[in-house]
Design a protein around this motif. Structure first.
Motif, mmCIF file in Angstrom:
data_model
loop_
_atom_site.group_PDB
_atom_site.id
_atom_site.type_symbol
_atom_site.label_atom_id
_atom_site.label_comp_id
_atom_site.label_asym_id
_atom_site.label_seq_id
_atom_site.Cartn_x
_atom_site.Cartn_y
_atom_site.Cartn_z
ATOM 1 N N LEU A 209 0.841 -1.187 0.000
ATOM 2 C CA LEU A 209 0.000 0.000 0.000
ATOM 3 C C LEU A 209 0.879 1.242 0.000
ATOM 4 O O LEU A 209 1.880 1.296 0.710
ATOM 5 C CB LEU A 209 -0.890 0.012 1.255
ATOM 6 C CG LEU A 209 -1.705 1.272 1.529
ATOM 7 C CD1 LEU A 209 -2.806 1.453 0.485
ATOM 8 C CD2 LEU A 209 -2.304 1.234 2.921
ATOM 9 N N ALA A 210 0.507 2.230 -0.807
ATOM 10 C CA ALA A 210 1.142 3.546 -0.775
ATOM 11 C C ALA A 210 0.143 4.495 -0.141
ATOM 12 O O ALA A 210 -1.051 4.453 -0.471
ATOM 13 C CB ALA A 210 1.493 4.010 -2.182
ATOM 14 N N ALA A 211 0.603 5.318 0.785
ATOM 15 C CA ALA A 211 -0.305 6.223 1.487
ATOM 16 C C ALA A 211 0.306 7.605 1.581
ATOM 17 O O ALA A 211 1.528 7.754 1.714
ATOM 18 C CB ALA A 211 -0.604 5.687 2.883
ATOM 19 N N LEU B 90 3.562 9.818 -6.118
ATOM 20 C CA LEU B 90 3.350 8.621 -5.306
ATOM 21 C C LEU B 90 2.279 7.730 -5.936
ATOM 22 O O LEU B 90 2.447 6.512 -6.016
ATOM 23 C CB LEU B 90 2.972 9.004 -3.875
ATOM 24 C CG LEU B 90 2.831 7.850 -2.883
ATOM 25 C CD1 LEU B 90 4.179 7.167 -2.673
ATOM 26 C CD2 LEU B 90 2.290 8.360 -1.558
ATOM 27 N N ARG B 91 1.198 8.345 -6.409
ATOM 28 C CA ARG B 91 0.133 7.574 -7.077
ATOM 29 C C ARG B 91 0.669 6.921 -8.344
ATOM 30 O O ARG B 91 0.324 5.779 -8.659
ATOM 31 C CB ARG B 91 -1.045 8.484 -7.431
ATOM 32 C CG ARG B 91 -1.935 8.777 -6.271
ATOM 33 C CD ARG B 91 -3.228 9.494 -6.651
ATOM 34 N NE ARG B 91 -3.365 9.844 -8.036
ATOM 35 C CZ ARG B 91 -3.627 11.052 -8.488
ATOM 36 N NH1 ARG B 91 -3.784 12.048 -7.660
ATOM 37 N NH2 ARG B 91 -3.765 11.287 -9.773
ATOM 38 N N VAL C 265 -0.203 -1.412 -6.953
ATOM 39 C CA VAL C 265 -0.470 -1.336 -5.518
ATOM 40 C C VAL C 265 -1.471 -0.209 -5.293
ATOM 41 O O VAL C 265 -1.376 0.833 -5.947
ATOM 42 C CB VAL C 265 0.855 -1.051 -4.757
ATOM 43 C CG1 VAL C 265 0.616 -0.728 -3.312
ATOM 44 C CG2 VAL C 265 1.791 -2.233 -4.894
ATOM 45 N N PRO C 266 -2.438 -0.374 -4.388
ATOM 46 C CA PRO C 266 -3.380 0.721 -4.129
ATOM 47 C C PRO C 266 -2.697 1.935 -3.500
ATOM 48 O O PRO C 266 -1.727 1.788 -2.757
ATOM 49 C CB PRO C 266 -4.402 0.114 -3.165
ATOM 50 C CG PRO C 266 -3.785 -1.123 -2.633
ATOM 51 C CD PRO C 266 -2.735 -1.557 -3.595
ATOM 52 N N ALA C 267 -3.211 3.105 -3.830
ATOM 53 C CA ALA C 267 -2.745 4.362 -3.237
ATOM 54 C C ALA C 267 -3.897 4.949 -2.444
ATOM 55 O O ALA C 267 -5.007 5.058 -2.956
ATOM 56 C CB ALA C 267 -2.295 5.335 -4.324
ATOM 57 N N LEU D 96 -9.339 5.876 -1.109
ATOM 58 C CA LEU D 96 -8.582 5.107 -2.090
ATOM 59 C C LEU D 96 -8.601 5.861 -3.425
ATOM 60 O O LEU D 96 -9.638 6.305 -3.887
ATOM 61 C CB LEU D 96 -9.209 3.730 -2.255
ATOM 62 C CG LEU D 96 -8.424 2.710 -3.061
ATOM 63 C CD1 LEU D 96 -7.089 2.429 -2.390
ATOM 64 C CD2 LEU D 96 -9.214 1.417 -3.176
ATOM 65 N N GLU D 97 -7.415 5.995 -4.052
ATOM 66 C CA GLU D 97 -7.304 6.670 -5.339
ATOM 67 C C GLU D 97 -6.484 5.821 -6.277
ATOM 68 O O GLU D 97 -5.644 5.041 -5.857
ATOM 69 C CB GLU D 97 -6.653 8.044 -5.176
ATOM 70 C CG GLU D 97 -7.517 8.991 -4.357
ATOM 71 C CD GLU D 97 -7.019 10.404 -4.405
ATOM 72 O OE1 GLU D 97 -6.313 10.760 -5.368
ATOM 73 O OE2 GLU D 97 -7.348 11.156 -3.489
#
Length: 110
Positions: free
Chosen positions: A36-38, A51-52, A60-62, A103-104
């Motif tokens: 996960l990227a946050a 980052l997105r 991977v979800p951002a 979530l984006e």
């Protein structure tokens, strides 16, 4: 719920499952280690876009966290607005907190 998110992020950091800072997060994403990227809510638009993009390349979800960098710093012990979670369990738990996590997805061509 915000307190629960911050506690979970602090626990992930103490467990060694959190990469803090854009460069560390990007490295984890490119190495295929991140689940996960946050990003903090007050992360700059350019850094959030980058980052997105890296999360999209790594499939991977951002997620945009509804907390600021200062709160993340107090919870995680590091001053950073970009994070990579390297554990599937922590990532699923964070994504399950829909009231404080947005979530984006980044659209890009490879």
């Amino acid at each position: 719920m915000k307190h629960r998110l911050l506690s979970l992020l602090g626990l992930a950091r103490r467990a060694g499952k959190l990469e803090a800072g854009f460069d560390a997060a990007k490295s984890a994403l490119r190495a295929g280690q991140a689940a996960l990227a946050a990003g903090a809510e007050d992360l700059s638009p350019k850094t959030w876009k980058n980052l997105r993009y890296e999360a999209g390349r790594a499939h991977v979800p951002a997620a945009r966290l509804q907390v600021g960098m200062e709160e993340l710093g107090r919870a995680c012990g590091v001053k950073a607005g970009a994070l990579a979670v390297t554990d599937e369990g922590f990532a699923k738990a964070i994504l399950g907190m829909t009231d404080v996590v947005k979530l984006e997805k980044e659209e890009h061509a490879l």
